[in-house]
Design an enzyme around this catalytic site. Sequence first.
Site, PDB file in Angstrom:
ATOM      1  N   GLY A  19       0.773  -1.217   0.109  1.00 48.52           N
ATOM      2  CA  GLY A  19       0.485   0.064  -0.086  1.00 48.52           C
ATOM      3  C   GLY A  19       0.768   1.320   0.224  1.00 48.52           C
ATOM      4  N   GLY A  20       0.320   2.274   0.056  1.00 46.17           N
ATOM      5  CA  GLY A  20       0.637   4.114  -0.114  1.00 46.17           C
ATOM      6  C   GLY A  20       2.153   3.760   1.844  1.00 46.17           C
ATOM      7  CB  VAL A  24       1.477  -7.270   2.848  1.00 48.76           C
ATOM      8  CG1 VAL A  24       0.395  -8.374   3.508  1.00 48.76           C
ATOM      9  CG2 VAL A  24       0.778  -6.428   2.936  1.00 48.76           C
ATOM     10  CE  LYS A  39      -0.820  -3.669   6.253  1.00 48.21           C
ATOM     11  NZ  LYS A  39      -2.209  -2.656   6.619  1.00 48.21           N
ATOM     12  CG  ASP A 133      -8.589   3.880   3.647  1.00 48.29           C
ATOM     13  OD1 ASP A 133      -9.452   4.225   2.077  1.00 48.29           O
ATOM     14  OD2 ASP A 133      -7.464   3.119   2.836  1.00 48.29           O
TER      15      ASP A 133
END
Length: 611
Positions: A19-20, A24, A39, A133
């Site tokens: 992700g940003g 992962v 993560k 989110d």
Amino acid sequence: MIGRLLGNRYEVLEKVGGGGMSLVYRAKDVYLNRIVAIKVLREQLTSDEEFVARFRREAQAVASLSHGNIVSIYDVGQDNGVYYLVMEMVEGRNLKEAIRERGRLPLKEAVEIARQICDALEHAHSSRIIHRDIKPHNIILMENGRAKVTDFGIARAVSTATVTHTGSIMGSVHYFSPEQARGEIADEKSDIYSLGVVLYEMMTGRLPFEGDSPISIALKKIHGEPEPPRKLNPEIGEAMERVILRAMASEPFQRYRSVNELRQDLVSALLYNKTRDGTKEEEMPEDTVTIPKLVRKKQRRDDLAVPFKIWTWVMISLMVIGFILGMYLSAAVMARGEVGVPDVVEMNITEAGQVLSKANLNLVLVRRENHPRIPKDLIISQVPKAEQVVKRNSKVEVVVSDGPTMVKVPNVLTSSLLTAEVTLNNEGLEVGEITRVYHEQIPSSQVVNQEPAAGKEVVQGTAVNLIVSKGAEPIWVKMPALTGLTLSQAKSILQNYNLIIGVVQPETSYKYAKDVVIRQDPGVDSEILQGSVVNLVVSAGPGPAGGQYSVSVTLPQSGRVKIVVDDEKSRQVVYEKYHYSGETVKELVNYQGKCFIEVYVDNKLVERKEV
């Protein structure tokens, strides 16, 4: 990262996504022998204290949640500048992938997924945690039909500020609420809006707002209305459309009050094509008043002329009277006199009283309260504030400091780092510098020492420095040779080397006897860390072919005769007895595979023969 052992416990196997702010990986917990997801905060962000703090807040927020529709958090740690979060490994694909592959989903399936998301959010909201989110990318669909919400990466407790300090708005522009787009505070209804967008996309196969840029999409959300979902999918009933559009209402007060209400209406709309209370959709806020339509009689111009003249003179008269009265009151007020309020903040009561008295004002103590910065007995605030103009002899209300709030430092020794952070935060203390050291007795990620020490009284907000164990210092050893040994012998040697026996795989062998090691992984003389896992392949039999051999030996002297058989199966004494000089000892012995026969007299080797 592939192949790295984080925290001396988690072996990174492969990358599965990103992700940003994080990547992962699939990893193996070598202590519990299970697959987990890790993560890892992106390397370019580890020097940014704000991102690191947000990463830790994610762990603290989600670790407090335990629900079947929320991905579990197992551990959090730091290893040589790598910040990582250990999570439940959920096998499946995300909802976004399912929508891209299948287009719109069947209504029943979409409602079932939304119902499970409602369950997860209801549990989080009950703990005062907002996801902020919600989007299909963060919904994992398992093969058994269960949906799991993941990536609380920007979740925060409702009691803390929910607007980013950088000025940028977190989240995905297609899914976040209008208030988030405006940079306002997000609450439970922000999650409801995002879930409404997910419902819209699941049932129509399209997003409600599209644009050339994130800004244009955000503006459409704030000022526009989505296309009614029934135009895109006629299978959607009227009640279901009302549910979706109410969840996506641009103003929070028009949305559902809770995800529980949304869940009930979803089920009712699916089963009965109606909501719990049809009138609720039309309810207005308390400050809205319905004004009935007024019907006026048509009047002639002549009928209005006389009343208009009368009202004109009345208004002129009232204005003259008001002007005269205002002038009189102003003069009376000015005669009383006005003064500017002096600044008495951070003065003591006596000094402030004297200053206010000289200004013809009266000090009034309202209350005392703790303050983290202003010392005890000094004024924290005043009303009216400094430099305001007030009447003489007015009251100035002040709040006086009782000094900073003092708290006792809790004992977090041997606690996990995550538990220590939560415990300290609950007492109003901050986590200070974290130092990691090797420790022989205390497991990895547990606190070895703390400063200030437990029980010491400190000012609330004080940072507590922690020394955290990295576990025992890794020691490299050479892999011992285990081939040809029995399984019990191999286990004993591995234990002496502080190695862990892993998979023991049986294999048919005509060369090695049953339960004898055939192969090993890692191989002989490999450099491996203590605590590593060693896998073995052992013989399941039948082993080498057996045979018999007749031993015959004449004793040159008296003594205790011992016959030893050393074959593929084992090494064992098969005969032991005292004989006199000149006697001939004859004995038939059994063996398997390659064998050596040894004859001893009083423990002295007199004959050794290979058969």
